[in-house]
Write a protein that holds these residues in place. Sequence first.
Motif, mmCIF file in Angstrom:
data_model
loop_
_atom_site.group_PDB
_atom_site.id
_atom_site.type_symbol
_atom_site.label_atom_id
_atom_site.label_comp_id
_atom_site.label_asym_id
_atom_site.label_seq_id
_atom_site.Cartn_x
_atom_site.Cartn_y
_atom_site.Cartn_z
ATOM 1 N N CYS A 215 57.692 -99.295 19.530
ATOM 2 C CA CYS A 215 57.727 -99.700 20.936
ATOM 3 C C CYS A 215 59.082 -99.327 21.546
ATOM 4 O O CYS A 215 60.098 -99.271 20.848
ATOM 5 C CB CYS A 215 57.564 -101.210 21.084
ATOM 6 S SG CYS A 215 55.969 -101.845 20.591
ATOM 7 N N CYS B 191 56.870 -107.431 18.364
ATOM 8 C CA CYS B 191 55.464 -107.729 18.663
ATOM 9 C C CYS B 191 54.552 -107.411 17.484
ATOM 10 O O CYS B 191 53.363 -107.675 17.534
ATOM 11 C CB CYS B 191 55.003 -106.936 19.886
ATOM 12 S SG CYS B 191 54.752 -105.183 19.586
ATOM 13 N N CYS C 164 58.613 -103.360 15.808
ATOM 14 C CA CYS C 164 58.980 -104.137 16.998
ATOM 15 C C CYS C 164 58.700 -105.617 16.744
ATOM 16 O O CYS C 164 57.902 -105.961 15.866
ATOM 17 C CB CYS C 164 58.151 -103.633 18.179
ATOM 18 S SG CYS C 164 58.488 -104.501 19.724
ATOM 19 N N GLY D 73 58.370 -102.797 27.601
ATOM 20 C CA GLY D 73 59.022 -102.861 26.287
ATOM 21 C C GLY D 73 58.078 -102.524 25.143
ATOM 22 O O GLY D 73 58.516 -102.155 24.058
ATOM 23 N N HIS D 74 56.774 -102.633 25.403
ATOM 24 C CA HIS D 74 55.821 -102.435 24.309
ATOM 25 C C HIS D 74 54.930 -101.209 24.510
ATOM 26 O O HIS D 74 53.850 -101.131 23.914
ATOM 27 C CB HIS D 74 55.018 -103.720 24.082
ATOM 28 C CG HIS D 74 55.939 -104.871 23.818
ATOM 29 N ND1 HIS D 74 56.592 -105.018 22.611
ATOM 30 C CD2 HIS D 74 56.394 -105.841 24.629
ATOM 31 C CE1 HIS D 74 57.403 -106.076 22.698
ATOM 32 N NE2 HIS D 74 57.301 -106.589 23.905
HETATM 33 ZN ZN ZN Z 1 56.419 -104.127 20.763
#
Ligand code: ZN
Length: 315
Positions: free
Chosen positions: A180, A175, A173, A162-163
């Motif tokens: 991402c 994060c 994102c 996912g990243h």
């Molecule tokens: Zn991310």
Amino acid sequence: MSKEYSLGIDLGGTKIAAGLCEGEKILKKVVFPTSASNGTQHILNTMIDAAEQAMDGHTVDNILGIGIGAAGQINSETGEVIYSPNLNWYNVPLAASLESKFKIPVKVLNDVRAATVAEQKFGNGKGYDSFANIFVGTGVGSGFVINGRLVNGATNSAGEIGHICMDPEGPLCGCGKKGCLEAYCSGTGLENYVKSELLKGTKSIISLMTEGSTELVKGPIIGKAAEQGDELALRAIKRVGYYLGIGIANIHTLLNPDVVLIGGGMTALKQYYMPTLLETMNTYILPVAGKSEHLIKEAKFENDAVLLGGAAIFL
Ligand SMILES: [Zn+2]
């Protein structure tokens, strides 16, 4: 007395599900709310209650171990939850806490990695030497089995598909980084894209369906709009397929697995994104890795994947 059962626990941000399992059969399952705001000890106590109820009168003498799939970053060797934003946990010795209570082995995996074990042992990854299992829901996670073994990585973070960065200038994102895969392909990414298009003035029946409130723009509404042929909804879902296709092409090019499994809530919209996904996958994949719709399959398990995978660690 022979040990024939194992216990699986799905520790998520909203619910804790525990199940007594015999192979892929769940003999008894209980579900409790997580109530993360009540703190770490409360969650641990809820897990103990859930495990005891799921044992359904059996004692630990009958149980091989307790396997937990938890949302977050896990050290699977020590059974520690390093960081879980959903639980608001930092460095919680989860396995040790439950081991001291039950006196049987306790193992912890990241939830998507646990689901991957379920697919490997009983699901659509069975019989494959190497496969990836991607979960596309509120977020995007994955697990990889290479040469028959679940890949953990040096710091237990292998599989954070996912990243991976699709575009350093892309959307923000969860994060904190930009572009991402999750920022494009998760339910949240889909919703954010539709919201931003509506705010730009793009015409769509979604505005009518949500009475102009962007807060109400959610995946199922976008799906309903797509059903009615709404241009924005269809374009937004195809965009998910476009980026997911590139991500999956990269997995095949890099690791050459037999198959990539896709699961998670976003699969409810697959009829709208799958043609685009296959098209971009076939465009961006290295030809030697193959070009075929057979490189993708659906995951077998839905809601019980994490619980089953936790229990399957001991089989
Ligand atoms: Zn991310």
